[in-house]
Design a protein around this motif. Structure first.
Motif, PDB file in Angstrom:
ATOM      1  N   PHE A 160       0.730  -1.121  -0.085  1.00  0.00           N
ATOM      2  CA  PHE A 160      -0.139   0.000  -0.096  1.00  0.00           C
ATOM      3  C   PHE A 160       0.799   1.470   0.029  1.00  0.00           C
ATOM      4  CE2 PHE A 160      -3.759  -2.567   0.773  1.00  0.00           C
ATOM      5  CZ  PHE A 160      -4.793  -1.879   0.345  1.00  0.00           C
ATOM      6  N   GLU A 161       1.842   1.349   0.509  1.00  0.00           N
ATOM      7  CA  GLU A 161       2.891   2.416   0.784  1.00  0.00           C
ATOM      8  C   GLU A 161       3.507   2.751  -0.599  1.00  0.00           C
ATOM      9  OE1 GLU A 161       6.313   1.784   3.347  1.00  0.00           O
ATOM     10  OE2 GLU A 161       6.101  -0.326   3.202  1.00  0.00           O
ATOM     11  N   THR A 162       3.604   1.905  -1.586  1.00  0.00           N
ATOM     12  CA  THR A 162       3.878   2.261  -2.683  1.00  0.00           C
ATOM     13  C   THR A 162       3.081   2.099  -4.135  1.00  0.00           C
ATOM     14  OG1 THR A 162       4.546  -0.169  -3.280  1.00  0.00           O
ATOM     15  CG2 THR A 162       6.114   1.224  -2.217  1.00  0.00           C
ATOM     16  N   MET A 163       1.570   2.070  -3.615  1.00  0.00           N
ATOM     17  CA  MET A 163       0.596   2.052  -4.607  1.00  0.00           C
ATOM     18  C   MET A 163       0.159   3.348  -5.012  1.00  0.00           C
ATOM     19  SD  MET A 163      -2.954  -0.176  -3.925  1.00  0.00           S
ATOM     20  CE  MET A 163      -2.175  -1.527  -3.249  1.00  0.00           C
ATOM     21  N   GLN A 164       0.642   4.111  -4.530  1.00  0.00           N
ATOM     22  CA  GLN A 164      -0.188   5.805  -4.924  1.00  0.00           C
ATOM     23  C   GLN A 164       0.437   5.894  -6.398  1.00  0.00           C
ATOM     24  OE1 GLN A 164      -2.158   7.794  -2.726  1.00  0.00           O
ATOM     25  NE2 GLN A 164      -2.406   8.995  -4.825  1.00  0.00           N
ATOM     26  N   GLY A 165      -0.330   6.552  -7.323  1.00  0.00           N
ATOM     27  CA  GLY A 165       0.169   6.960  -8.587  1.00  0.00           C
ATOM     28  C   GLY A 165       0.233   5.684  -9.546  1.00  0.00           C
ATOM     29  N   ARG A 166      -0.002   4.553  -9.137  1.00  0.00           N
ATOM     30  CA  ARG A 166       0.371   3.473 -10.157  1.00  0.00           C
ATOM     31  C   ARG A 166      -1.039   3.184 -11.043  1.00  0.00           C
ATOM     32  NH1 ARG A 166       3.360  -1.645  -8.612  1.00  0.00           N
ATOM     33  NH2 ARG A 166       3.132  -2.038 -10.861  1.00  0.00           N
ATOM     34  N   SER A 167      -0.730   2.664 -11.831  1.00  0.00           N
ATOM     35  CA  SER A 167      -1.994   2.122 -12.972  1.00  0.00           C
ATOM     36  C   SER A 167      -1.728   0.601 -13.049  1.00  0.00           C
ATOM     37  CB  SER A 167      -2.101   3.099 -14.179  1.00  0.00           C
ATOM     38  OG  SER A 167      -3.046   2.484 -14.795  1.00  0.00           O
ATOM     39  N   LEU A 168      -2.753  -0.084 -13.183  1.00  0.00           N
ATOM     40  CA  LEU A 168      -2.493  -1.691 -12.874  1.00  0.00           C
ATOM     41  C   LEU A 168      -3.599  -2.310 -14.259  1.00  0.00           C
ATOM     42  CD1 LEU A 168      -2.991  -2.335  -8.910  1.00  0.00           C
ATOM     43  CD2 LEU A 168      -0.902  -1.797 -10.387  1.00  0.00           C
TER      44      LEU A 168
END
Length: 260
Positions: A160-168
């Motif tokens: 969760f701490e690296t999820m911001q701004g990502r697209s999957l």
């Protein structure tokens, strides 16, 4: 009447040598092709164990995993939510319909979902929490294949701490232990999903508060599916659907009565 043996047409007794050789070659090629296919399947790790529903809700869940873009699996421990999602997800990667399978797991640590204090890279930090997912993977492929797919970026653990701004995009994305997410966590996760992806959210309402999480957003998000006409399947398991073991099922039912 005496028949001259030399006058009898013996063509139906003996094959033309060239025809016989051709048939033998065809059969040999067919055997070779079968061996190659079996070797390919073993190498890919397809269906090392049969993937079959053990009850009606599991059958509905498997159908949704194969056909829906969003699936919420809600119910007690031991019903196969994460295990079945992991198996269908890794198959999607092996069959080439998805680029990767991605797994996020909401932790109940006091520091919320932080992984920084754990040693190793992101995959190593989260590996201990991924056992239910790995059990599903191992039912489909070998440990060596899992390692190879992970190195190739085909299996990815999301923090969760690296999820911001990502697209999957074009991924099979599983969120486990979703009852440990508050509404902001679920907003972050669900708004990461890109085109041609499948998202599976697994959680258990009955465990809310057990690990210090008192503001779970899971039930609110499930209600949003109906309130805002979201295209998603919701599968609700019950204590009767527990398949882990007879002992586990008895305890799940006992605790349900105690807390219900």
């Amino acid at each position: 009447m005496h028949l001259d043996a030399t006058a009898i047409d013996q063509s139906h007794f003996f094959d033309n040598p060239k025809s016989a050789m051709s048939r033998r070659a065809s059969k040999a090629q067919a055997r070779h092709d079968r061996r190659q296919e079996k070797t390919k399947q073993r190498s890919a790790g397809y269906a090392r164990q049969p993937l079959e529903a053990r009850n009606e809700n599991q059958a509905d869940f498997l159908e949704s995993l194969r056909s829906a873009e969003q699936v919420f699996a809600i119910g007690p421990a031991g019903v196969g939510k994460t295990y079945l999602a992991a198996r269908v997800g890794i198959r999607a990667v092996l069959e080439g319909t998805k680029d990767k399978v991605m797994i996020a797991r909401a932790t109940a640590a006091k520091s919320k979902h932080k992984l920084g204090f754990r040693p190793g890279d992101q995959n190593a930090k989260i590996a201990d929490w991924m056992v239910p997912v790995m059990d599903g993977f191992k039912a489909e492929v070998s440990a060596a294949t899992i390692e190879s797919l992970t190195k190739a970026g085909k299996i990815e653990f999301l923090a969760f701490e690296t999820m911001q701004g990502r697209s999957l995009p074009n991924a099979f994305v599983i969120l486990d232990e979703a009852q440990n997410c508050d509404l902001d966590d679920l907003r972050l996760f669900l708004t990461r999903i890109g085109d041609n992806s499948v998202v599976v959210v697994c959680g258990d309402h009955t465990q809310v508060g057990m690990s210090g999480i008192t503001d779970s957003g899971l039930e609110r998000v499930v209600n949003m599916v109906d309130d805002f006409d979201i295209e998603a399947d919701v599968i609700e398991f019950t204590e009767d659907d527990v398949v882990r073991s007879a002992t586990a099922k008895a305890w799940v039912k006992a605790f349900a009565r105690l807390t219900g």
